[in-house]
Design a protein around this motif. Structure first.
Motif, PDB file in Angstrom:
ATOM      1  N   THR A 161       0.764  -1.173   0.130  1.00  0.00           N
ATOM      2  CA  THR A 161       0.093   0.245  -0.341  1.00  0.00           C
ATOM      3  C   THR A 161       0.997   1.156   0.289  1.00  0.00           C
ATOM      4  O   THR A 161       0.477   1.973  -1.037  1.00  0.00           O
ATOM      5  CB  THR A 161      -0.813  -0.190   0.982  1.00  0.00           C
ATOM      6  OG1 THR A 161      -1.456  -0.797   1.501  1.00  0.00           O
ATOM      7  CG2 THR A 161      -1.792   0.802   1.431  1.00  0.00           C
ATOM      8  N   LEU A 186       1.871   1.656  -3.455  1.00  0.00           N
ATOM      9  CA  LEU A 186       0.545   2.786  -4.360  1.00  0.00           C
ATOM     10  C   LEU A 186       0.499   4.070  -4.136  1.00  0.00           C
ATOM     11  O   LEU A 186       0.466   4.974  -4.541  1.00  0.00           O
ATOM     12  CB  LEU A 186      -0.895   1.556  -3.906  1.00  0.00           C
ATOM     13  CG  LEU A 186      -0.822   0.726  -4.412  1.00  0.00           C
ATOM     14  CD1 LEU A 186      -2.223  -0.293  -4.495  1.00  0.00           C
ATOM     15  CD2 LEU A 186      -0.599   0.470  -6.469  1.00  0.00           C
ATOM     16  N   MET A 197      -9.699   2.086  -3.298  1.00  0.00           N
ATOM     17  CA  MET A 197      -9.486   1.161  -2.028  1.00  0.00           C
ATOM     18  C   MET A 197     -10.797   1.101  -1.506  1.00  0.00           C
ATOM     19  O   MET A 197     -11.543   1.622  -0.630  1.00  0.00           O
ATOM     20  CB  MET A 197      -8.989   2.432  -0.934  1.00  0.00           C
ATOM     21  CG  MET A 197      -7.521   2.551  -1.640  1.00  0.00           C
ATOM     22  SD  MET A 197      -6.384   3.903  -0.435  1.00  0.00           S
ATOM     23  CE  MET A 197      -7.584   5.547  -0.807  1.00  0.00           C
ATOM     24  N   ASP A 210      -6.344  -1.319  -4.721  1.00  0.00           N
ATOM     25  CA  ASP A 210      -6.043  -1.806  -3.084  1.00  0.00           C
ATOM     26  C   ASP A 210      -7.186  -2.471  -2.658  1.00  0.00           C
ATOM     27  O   ASP A 210      -7.615  -2.138  -2.015  1.00  0.00           O
ATOM     28  CB  ASP A 210      -4.654  -0.176  -2.038  1.00  0.00           C
ATOM     29  CG  ASP A 210      -4.311  -0.782  -1.071  1.00  0.00           C
ATOM     30  OD1 ASP A 210      -3.898  -1.939  -1.389  1.00  0.00           O
ATOM     31  OD2 ASP A 210      -4.618   0.193   0.018  1.00  0.00           O
ATOM     32  N   THR A 258      -3.107  -4.844  -5.332  1.00  0.00           N
ATOM     33  CA  THR A 258      -2.869  -5.583  -4.448  1.00  0.00           C
ATOM     34  C   THR A 258      -4.043  -6.475  -3.962  1.00  0.00           C
ATOM     35  O   THR A 258      -5.349  -5.758  -4.423  1.00  0.00           O
ATOM     36  CB  THR A 258      -2.342  -4.947  -3.483  1.00  0.00           C
ATOM     37  OG1 THR A 258      -3.489  -3.565  -2.772  1.00  0.00           O
ATOM     38  CG2 THR A 258      -1.123  -3.500  -3.979  1.00  0.00           C
TER      39      THR A 258
END
Lengths: 342, 269
Positions: A62, A65, A101, A179, A211
């Motif tokens: 993270t 990112l 996210m 994410d 991710t």
């Protein structure tokens, strides 16, 4: 498209041992430790690529990112995204990217998602015709026509996530950072999200970094993976090659019409992973797969047979265990230095 | 020009969103109205007590002091309706890490966070403030002069800017300490002093408090100056000082804000 050279992100955090006495002492004398969230990683990503970031919790995915999207300033190293330096947060750059996210939301909680879309349209200065076209497309692909008029707080997690994704794509970002976009979603919703993300990448040639803790997401979406562990890059290449390297053995799954004796499995070759209720799973070296299958078909009441790779979860945990062992060995050899890059 | 138009449009959309929300909570209009009236009378109570004994305090008669309370109430309406909700939202954003989304947007972050939420019903305090002006001038037996009104309108702008800048400074602290609830309480309690004409503090600590409230936390500029302007008593240099001072304050607040954003580490996920 994306170039990262020697990226480091270190945080200085205040460290305090437990206990009242230590707490009082720390009021006067503070001790700090440096957390190396990312400790020197380099990679390049071509336009239109889909790349998965893998790593255990706290590996630095993270953080990376966030550095790429300009939210965090790197402590060291060069980062460019489509010719821009992210930390400068130029408007031209911000209009090209988006970070989605799974654990945070940008939708206005008490208002329908349509209001957030409208706000984003104004912020990103999307021309009316393009906005209409994009919206129509997003609404039909994500099937959110009935949702965008309801207050966000009344939507389910899956519905909300679909609207989140729509809100993130109104300006048609050319670089998309995802994410954990499928966190907490059920299996079918995960599949919907995956298909949609893949379609978006193919249709607009958008570059994509993902991710996820769900290996299925990564397997379905990302031909290339970058593994980050303890802030260091431990693998960069195709997912298949990674599986080959860590677990070259295949899994042969046999479904049997009757329960057979364990002794009858032994001559097949390979290692028995599980054997219960008419199903036997064998771990076999790749070159021995053919021989094992012939022997199984000849000697056992096989009703169904599949050959699979080892589950990705297992591959990953083995890779992380390998890294850990290597780090410990290195620390043992050279106790004076800190950690040695893999 | 295109940029100005874009920000106007953004402001329009943010106002619309707040308006829609306010309509969802229509009953608030009445509760706000009643609360506002109640607080105004509570605010006036000490005034009645003080002026029950004497007719003039540090050069301020009852009706004149009423003007200061009027300005205080009006600004409180602006503070609670237009400044406070958005900026309290920033503290929330920082704590939850959703400020990420604000910083990802290709628009000025300070603008976006400052316009994210309005509570139109709180504007009731503005009406109450205006009511107090009418009552005070009726007691005085004459209206304000034209220049007085013009000057006080100008000061309304500077006062709002000052309040806003003070809030930005307070909120900027949230980037460093995360929990600023206490700070915001402190701010509101200090703002409470603004209900008194600044000269009443003359006797405290040899006027240090008056100086503090004029130059450090410029409460005097927010309520006493506009009241003086309405009465036609504000010297021109003071008016110019208010304009320059508030501009300087806004500039400092902007610098501090930009610095603080750079310090933002984003909540880990």
């Amino acid at each position: 498209m994306i170039s990262v050279r020697g990226l480091r992100k270190h945080y200085k955090v205040h460290k305090r041992p437990p206990g009242l006495k230590a707490a009082l002492r720390s009021l006067v004398h503070r001790s700090y430790t440096t957390v190396k969230a990312v400790d020197g990683i380099s990679f390049d990503i071509r336009p239109g690529e889909r790349v998965g970031f893998l790593g255990p919790n706290g590996a630095g995915k993270t953080t990376t990112l966030k550095v790429l999207s300009g939210l965090l300033h790197p402590s060291e190293g060069e980062v460019t995204v489509d010719g821009h330096v992210p930390r400068l947060r130029e408007e031209a750059f911000l209009k090209k990217i988006m970070l989605v996210m799974g654990q945070k939301q940008q939708l206005l909680w008490d208002l329908p998602p349509a209001e957030t879309f409208e706000l984003n349209r104004a912020i990103y200065d999307v021309p009316a015709a393009q906005y209409k076209q994009t919206m129509d497309e997003l609404i039909s692909l994500l099937d959110i026509g009935d949702l965008i008029g309801k207050p966000t707080r009344q939507l389910s997690l899956g519905e909300r996530m679909k609207c989140e994704l729509a809100a993130a794509l109104i300006h048609r970002p050319r670089v998309l950072f995802l994410d954990e976009p499928t966190i907490g979603l059920d299996v079918s919703m995960q599949a919907t999200m995956r298909t949609f993300i893949k379609d978006y990448n193919e249709k607009y040639g958008a570059t994509l970094i993902l991710t996820s803790h769900y290996m299925d997401d990564v397997a379905a979406l990302c031909p290339r993976v970058i593994v980050i562990d303890k802030g260091l890059l431990s693998y960069d290449g195709s997912l298949d090659a990674l599986v080959q390297r860590i677990r070259p053995e295949k899994r042969v799954v046999l479904r049997l019409s009757e329960q057979v004796d364990a002794a009858r499995l032994a001559p097949l070759g390979g290692k028995v992973v599980t054997h219960e209720a008419g199903t036997a799973v064998l771990q076999v070296r790749q070159e021995a797969v053919n021989a094992t299958i012939s022997r199984a078909l000849a000697g056992l009441p096989v009703t169904d047979l599949t050959v699979e790779n080892a589950p990705l979860e297992e591959v990953m945990s083995e890779l992380f265990a390998e890294n850990k062992a290597r780090r410990e060995a290195a620390a043992h050899e050279a106790p004076a230095s800190e950690s040695v890059p893999a | 020009m295109g940029m100005v138009r874009r920000y106007w449009r953004l402001l329009g959309i943010q106002l619309k969103a707040s308006g829609l929300l306010a309509l969802q909570y229509r009953a608030d209009f009445f509760t706000e109205g009643i609360t506002s009236l109640f607080w105004t009378f509570t605010a006036l109570a000490p005034l009645f007590v003080v002026y029950g004994e004497r007719s003039v305090v540090e050069g301020w008669g009852f009706a004149e002091a009423l003007l200061v309370v009027g300005w205080f109430t009006l600004l409180q309406g602006i503070l609670e309706g237009a400044i406070n909700p958005s900026l309290t939202g920033v503290v929330d954003h920082i704590r939850k890490g959703t400020l990420d989304f604000v910083l990802l947007k290709p628009a000025d972050a300070q603008f976006l966070v400052s316009t994210q939420r309005f509570l139109p019903w709180r504007a009731f305090n503005v009406l109450t403030g205006l009511g107090l002006f009418v009552y005070a001038f009726a007691k005085l037996g004459h209206g304000p002069s034209v220049t007085g009104v013009l000057a006080s309108v100008l000061l309304l702008g500077t006062s709002t800017l000052l309040l806003y800048s003070l809030w930005i400074l307070t909120v900027s602290a949230a980037f460093f300490v995360v929990r600023v609830d206490n700070l915001t309480y402190l701010f509101t309690s200090i703002f409470d002093f603004a209900r008194w004409p600044s000269s009443v503090f003359q006797g405290v600590a040899r006027g240090a408090l008056t100086i503090f409230f004029t130059y450090v936390i410029p409460l005097a500029l927010m309520t006493t100056f506009p009241a003086q302007a309405m009465l036609g008593r504000l010297p021109l240099p003071a008016l110019a000082g208010a304009v320059v001072g508030s501009a300087a304050f806004a500039w400092v607040a902007r610098r501090v804000w930009l610095r603080s954003i750079g310090h933002y580490t984003s909540a880990s996920s």
